[in-house]
Design an enzyme around this catalytic site. Structure first.
Site, short mmCIF file in Angstrom:
data_model
loop_
_atom_site.label_atom_id
_atom_site.label_comp_id
_atom_site.label_asym_id
_atom_site.label_seq_id
_atom_site.Cartn_x
_atom_site.Cartn_y
_atom_site.Cartn_z
N GLU A 130 0.83 -1.09 0.15
CA GLU A 130 -0.06 -0.14 0.00
C GLU A 130 0.83 1.24 0.09
O GLU A 130 1.92 1.10 0.57
CB GLU A 130 -0.79 -0.07 1.21
CG GLU A 130 -1.87 -1.22 1.28
CD GLU A 130 -2.92 -1.44 2.54
OE1 GLU A 130 -2.37 -0.88 3.68
OE2 GLU A 130 -3.21 -2.37 2.46
N PRO A 131 0.60 2.23 -0.59
CA PRO A 131 1.14 3.46 -0.81
C PRO A 131 1.37 4.39 0.50
O PRO A 131 0.58 5.35 0.52
CB PRO A 131 0.36 4.31 -2.03
CG PRO A 131 -0.86 3.90 -1.88
CD PRO A 131 -1.08 2.68 -1.25
N ARG A 241 8.17 -13.75 1.18
CA ARG A 241 9.37 -13.28 1.80
C ARG A 241 10.59 -14.13 1.26
O ARG A 241 11.65 -13.56 0.91
CB ARG A 241 9.36 -13.18 3.08
CG ARG A 241 8.19 -12.12 3.80
CD ARG A 241 8.12 -12.58 5.38
NE ARG A 241 7.42 -11.25 5.82
CZ ARG A 241 6.21 -11.61 6.68
NH1 ARG A 241 5.87 -12.69 7.11
NH2 ARG A 241 5.56 -10.34 7.08
N ARG A 266 40.08 -4.43 -15.75
CA ARG A 266 40.54 -2.93 -15.51
C ARG A 266 42.22 -2.99 -15.09
O ARG A 266 42.13 -3.25 -13.82
CB ARG A 266 39.29 -2.46 -14.55
CG ARG A 266 39.82 -0.78 -14.45
CD ARG A 266 39.55 -0.03 -15.66
NE ARG A 266 39.83 1.24 -15.28
CZ ARG A 266 39.86 2.50 -15.95
NH1 ARG A 266 38.99 2.44 -17.13
NH2 ARG A 266 40.19 3.78 -15.55
N ILE A 335 32.93 -0.25 -7.61
CA ILE A 335 34.33 -0.98 -8.14
C ILE A 335 34.67 -0.63 -9.53
O ILE A 335 35.56 -0.36 -9.90
CB ILE A 335 34.21 -2.47 -7.99
CG1 ILE A 335 34.28 -2.80 -6.49
CG2 ILE A 335 34.99 -3.13 -8.91
CD1 ILE A 335 34.00 -4.20 -6.11
N GLY A 338 33.31 5.67 -12.02
CA GLY A 338 32.67 6.46 -13.17
C GLY A 338 31.90 5.44 -14.14
O GLY A 338 30.75 5.87 -14.51
N GLU A 361 7.03 -6.13 -1.38
CA GLU A 361 6.43 -7.20 -0.80
C GLU A 361 5.49 -7.88 -1.95
O GLU A 361 5.13 -7.03 -2.89
CB GLU A 361 5.50 -6.89 0.63
CG GLU A 361 6.33 -6.29 1.60
CD GLU A 361 6.99 -7.50 2.35
OE1 GLU A 361 7.11 -8.52 2.06
OE2 GLU A 361 7.90 -6.81 3.27
N GLY A 362 5.26 -9.17 -1.88
CA GLY A 362 4.07 -9.70 -2.87
C GLY A 362 4.43 -9.58 -4.12
O GLY A 362 3.61 -9.62 -4.94
#
Lengths: 366, 407
Positions: A130-131, A241, A266, A335, A338, A361-362
């Site tokens: 829910e918001p 969950r 790199r 890591i 940029g 959730e959900g």
């Protein structure tokens, strides 16, 4: 008997899904994040894996395989590794099918399940979040009120995947004035269920999620999952969950592997940056924490498969995995320096997705 | 199949050891923290009598089994060590047994050597084994070992100074034990020149010169041992006496740690669990219950801290079980053993330090054991390879680097 090895059957499922994830899903991850679209052909291919249909009893046209949270955790990690948005889209029908298998009445199964054994993908979903900042599964603000032989739903949900195309929506709502929670199985187009605009989120951009508002949404009592008495909603929440914990492990592993490979390529000061302890130690900690979270997830899933209450384990696994994924994804970006911030690389996408696990959730179910 | 259920025999062993921890260790834990350098002889004799028959705390050796015959020995060991350390980590470390030296002999010795050095732990009065690696100028950098072993006719002659030898005084002086000493037979060969030698108690030239005063685990003695023209028989060397080009021999000696690191991790987890149990009990006295199903954004700070501690400790426990389980399967566990040790050492350090904070004056007071557990815990982040050394091992493994490429 303690064992850390999947069964042969589980390993087969894991390998099959991992191959699909790597070959089909991952190449699509960036494009889906940019466009917000997932190609229909990919969705169909994903459907053919049978991860939803497998659970449906043969009587209703499925494969009738036993539902295992551990097996689910294994393949969810693989799909989420490839791309979280696509994983959630492909697995969305399970948000309805798993609760039905776990707790549906015969009548509910007979009515709904056959729709999800067809040759083509059929969308279904669950409305859980829910918001509000203090959203709490233990005290939902969407309510289901008993009135004249019906339930009336009211309130607003958000983060509902595929709501606009879903054939059915499993709505989690508070029943009465206490802390009882019920799950209600709504059909597409039910009057009073309003699918609002597609949401725009920081991450998970490939997945179509919606706010869904319920206004005087009246449904027959037979649409309550498990019938009049309801069902063990806690178990359903714990399955969610565990699934989110497994997905968090998948996203973290993606970030870790990306950063590890980059760090070996790199060069700085004449050597690969991975040969510097500052980088190597970050990677070592990331690897340890990913394994730690995975084992907590497996343990919670294992407990659910034994039919025991696993609330504590599932809550802890999900929290741990959510924190872990954020830490690992952040270091993934770090890591790459940029370059990690530039959308040419996937690590920034992993970080945006990983931040969501504290809130999600959900979206998935084991 | 993925499974977290302990086999019945391990559960039984755990219950038995827990009873020992609760009834014999807890009641004397504070006393032998305060009376450093004194030994709880009643307890030690009781443990010795019990271990002669079952040896519940010996570790290692799982990898030596015939392939295809998995056991639960190492799993049982870590589970038992967790219980003993829940009782008291210092007392656990002081229990008479072959110790790390014994683990080295089990891992690298011949059948004859295993019999000659380890059979004594099945009878007679209490005995201890110890391992001497660290020197005043070097710890983790074992290639820098300066103690020398020079061949002289039928003998090796050892010279050098070793520090931080756990149970060193008991092994070298107070019982019919031994010390496994790491020394170089050829300084120019670096790691390839490092060999392990067994020095029997009372060998002339081996002297315990100091027993350290420590922050924690005070019931366990930590000795400084000087070797001065200490002559031992030729066949007291573990493994091949030749200096090879490769570092295979050195790696063999290092393999000891694959068995002992899960044991250290298990001890760490036992201390952490003790702290967590105490915090939970004190909170419950005040009516504070941890609410697992409630949104994280609505939890109290204490609930959030507690849940994080609980999860991190359980994660460490599962990593430890995995490392032990692999050994029981006869599989390599070098990466997993270091993961478990790195995680558990840090986890228990953080968990106990946070526990002291959460309980305020109750945590800081010597009236309760929590402050002691915090002091005891810290060693787990240091010995058997510091946090950093274990991260280095993990890093090399996951990156596929040699010690030359990543150091």
């Amino acid at each position: 008997m303690v064992s850390f090895e999947p069964s042969e059957e589980q390993q087969l499922v894991r390998d099959t899904v991992a191959a699909f994830a790597q070959e089909q899903v991952r190449p699509q991850a960036r494009a889906s994040d940019e466009s917000g679209e997932i190609p229909a052909s990919l969705v169909e291919q994903g459907w053919e894996l049978g991860l939803t249909q497998a659970l449906i009893p043969e009587a209703y046209g499925g494969a009738g395989e036993a539902h295992s949270a551990v097996t689910s955790a294994l393949f969810i990690e693989e799909l989420a590794w490839a791309d979280l948005s696509i994983a959630c889209h492909l697995l969305a029908p399970r948000l309805l099918v798993v609760p039905l298998i776990e707790a549906g009445t015969e009548e509910q199964k007979r009515r709904l399940l056959p729709r999800y054994t067809q040759a083509s993908f059929a969308a279904a979903t669950a409305a859980v979040v829910e918001p509000r900042w203090d959203f709490d599964l233990a005290s939902l603000s969407v309510t289901a009120t008993r009135r004249n032989g019906s339930y009336v739903l009211s309130g607003t949900k958000c983060f509902v995947p595929l709501a606009a195309e879903a054939e059915h929506v499993a709505v989690f709502a508070r029943v009465g004035n206490g802390d009882e929670v019920g799950v209600f199985l709504l059909e597409r187009g039910t009057a009073g269920m309003n699918i609002l605009e597609r949401e725009k989120n920081m991450g998970l951009k490939g997945l179509a999620t919606y706010e869904v508002a319920f206004e005087q949404c009246r449904i027959p009592t037979e649409q309550r999952l498990g019938g009049a008495a309801g069902c063990d909603v806690n178990r359903l929440l714990n399955l969610q969950r565990v699934a989110l914990a497994a997905a968090a492990v998948g996203v973290a592993r993606a970030a870790f592997e990306y950063a590890r490979d980059y760090a070996k390529e790199r060069k700085a000061f004449g050597v690969a940056i991975a040969q510097k302890q500052a980088i190597a130690f970050m990677l070592a900690e990331m690897a340890i924490e990913i394994d730690a979270a995975r084992l907590l997830t497996w343990e919670a899933a294992w407990k659910l498969d034994r039919g025991e209450d696993a609330t504590r384990e599932a809550v802890l696994a999900k929290q741990y995995a959510a924190n872990m994924a954020l830490m690992v994804a952040d270091r993934g970006v770090q890591i790459l320096g940029g370059h990690g911030y530039i959308r040419d690389h996937l690590v920034e996408l992993f970080l945006r997705n990983a931040r969501g696990f504290a809130t999600f959730e959900g979206l998935l179910t084991a | 199949m993925i499974d977290f259920e302990l086999p019945p025999q391990v559960q039984q062993a755990r219950d038995m050891v827990h009873m020992v921890a609760e009834t014999m260790m807890r009641p004397i834990a504070r006393e032998y923290d305060e009376r450093e350098h004194e030994k709880p002889w009643d307890f030690l004799h009781t443990m010795w009598e019990a271990s002669k028959a079952t040896n519940p705390v010996s570790f290692g050796g799982g990898g030596k089994k015939e392939p295809g015959t998995p056991s639960v020995r190492n799993l049982q060991t870590v589970v038992s060590i967790e219980e003993l350390s829940w009782g008291d980590a210092g007392l656990y470390l002081s229990i008479p047994n072959p110790g790390l030296g014994g683990a080295a002999i089990a891992a690298a010795g011949t059948a004859e050597q295993r019999e000659r050095f380890l059979a004594r732990f099945r009878s007679g009065p209490p005995k201890w084994g110890a391992m001497a690696i660290t020197e005043p100028h070097c710890g983790s950098d074992t290639a820098a070992i300066a103690t020398t072993a020079v061949r002289d006719g039928d003998h090796w002659v050892l010279n050098g100074t070793k520090i931080f030898v756990t149970s060193g005084k008991m092994a070298a002086q107070e019982s019919d034990g031994f010390v496994v000493v790491w020394a170089t037979v050829d300084k120019s060969a670096g790691r390839a020149g490092i060999k392990a030698f067994v020095v029997e108690r009372g060998t002339p030239g081996m002297t315990v010169v100091k027993v350290e005063d420590k922050m924690g685990i005070r019931a366990s003695d930590t000795a400084m041992i000087v070797f001065e023209n200490c002559r031992i028989p030729l066949d007291n060397i573990l493994g091949n006496p030749e200096v090879q080009r490769s570092t295979e021999g050195f790696k063999g000696a290092m393999a000891t740690f694959d068995a002992t690191r899960p044991a250290v991790a298990a001890s760490a987890i036992g201390i952490g669990r003790a702290a967590l149990d105490f915090v939970r009990a004190e909170l419950e006295k005040q009516g504070v219950k941890i609410r697992y199903g409630v949104s994280r954004n609505k939890l109290t700070a204490i609930e959030r801290d507690f849940m994080d501690m609980e999860a991190t400790l359980q994660a460490a426990r599962l990593l430890t079980w995995r490392a032990a389980w692999l050994m029981d399967q006869g599989r390599h566990n070098n990466l997993e053993a270091s993961m478990a040790k790195a995680k558990a050492g840090l986890a228990v350090t953080q968990v106990t330090q946070k526990a002291v904070e959460l309980l305020g004056p109750l945590g800081y007071s010597r009236k309760y054991l929590l402050e002691k557990w915090m002091r005891d815990a810290k060693i787990n982040d240091i010995f058997e390879g510091t946090q950093q050394i274990n991260l280095l091992i993990v890093a090399r493994r996951i990156l596929g680097y040699s010690s030359k490429e990543l150091n």
